[in-house]
Design a protein around this motif. Structure first.
Motif, mmCIF file in Angstrom:
data_model
loop_
_atom_site.group_PDB
_atom_site.id
_atom_site.type_symbol
_atom_site.label_atom_id
_atom_site.label_comp_id
_atom_site.label_asym_id
_atom_site.label_seq_id
_atom_site.Cartn_x
_atom_site.Cartn_y
_atom_site.Cartn_z
ATOM 1 N N THR A 22 137.975 27.891 81.725
ATOM 2 C CA THR A 22 138.153 26.482 82.028
ATOM 3 C C THR A 22 139.627 26.242 82.328
ATOM 4 O O THR A 22 140.493 26.674 81.564
ATOM 5 C CB THR A 22 137.743 25.615 80.820
ATOM 6 O OG1 THR A 22 136.388 25.933 80.488
ATOM 7 C CG2 THR A 22 137.861 24.139 81.139
ATOM 8 N N THR A 24 142.901 24.534 82.253
ATOM 9 C CA THR A 24 143.530 23.556 81.370
ATOM 10 C C THR A 24 144.901 23.205 81.912
ATOM 11 O O THR A 24 145.413 23.854 82.831
ATOM 12 C CB THR A 24 143.684 24.134 79.946
ATOM 13 O OG1 THR A 24 144.581 25.253 80.009
ATOM 14 C CG2 THR A 24 142.350 24.567 79.366
ATOM 15 N N GLU A 25 145.510 22.221 81.329
ATOM 16 C CA GLU A 25 146.858 21.823 81.748
ATOM 17 C C GLU A 25 147.852 22.953 81.468
ATOM 18 O O GLU A 25 148.763 23.197 82.249
ATOM 19 C CB GLU A 25 147.271 20.542 81.016
ATOM 20 C CG GLU A 25 148.578 19.979 81.519
ATOM 21 C CD GLU A 25 148.918 18.651 80.867
ATOM 22 O OE1 GLU A 25 150.115 18.326 80.845
ATOM 23 O OE2 GLU A 25 148.010 17.950 80.387
#
Length: 110
Positions: A22, A24-25
């Motif tokens: 995933t 993410t930042e």
């Protein structure tokens, strides 16, 4: 027609690749940082002088200048002279006199 386009879009979206992670930042920030570092290294490498290329260019330039003056030294002989070696070869002048011709490079002369 619009319904048909939307259905094609749905089919295309379902066939898209899904990475096994995933985003993410933190991952995005790391990617940006890596890109900046790669750019810095690339620019740094482009600014580094290339002494080998400069030396080869100097030797070829000297060889060409000598050739214009009807000097028959080879690239290898020019390289030897630049390296401080003495080169000797049989020479014949316009009067038919033959002898030994030697040349060397004296750093102090420059």
């Amino acid at each position: 027609m619009r319904v048909l386009l939307e259905k094609k879009k749905e089919v295309c979206m379902s066939n898209m690749y899904a990475p096994p992670f995933t985003m993410t930042e933190e991952i995005t920030n790391l990617i940006i940082e890596i890109g900046e570092q790669v750019g810095t290294v690339t620019v740094y490498d482009m600014l580094q002088p290339n002494p080998k290329l400069r030396r080869e260019s100097r030797i070829k330039s000297i060889h060409s200048s000598l050739a214009i003056e009807q000097n028959t030294l080879t690239l290898g002989q020019v390289t030897d002279v630049i390296e401080g070696k003495t080169i000797c070869r049989k020479a014949v002048n316009s009067c038919g006199f033959s002898g030994k011709l030697c040349a060397g490079f004296d750093e102090a002369a420059f």
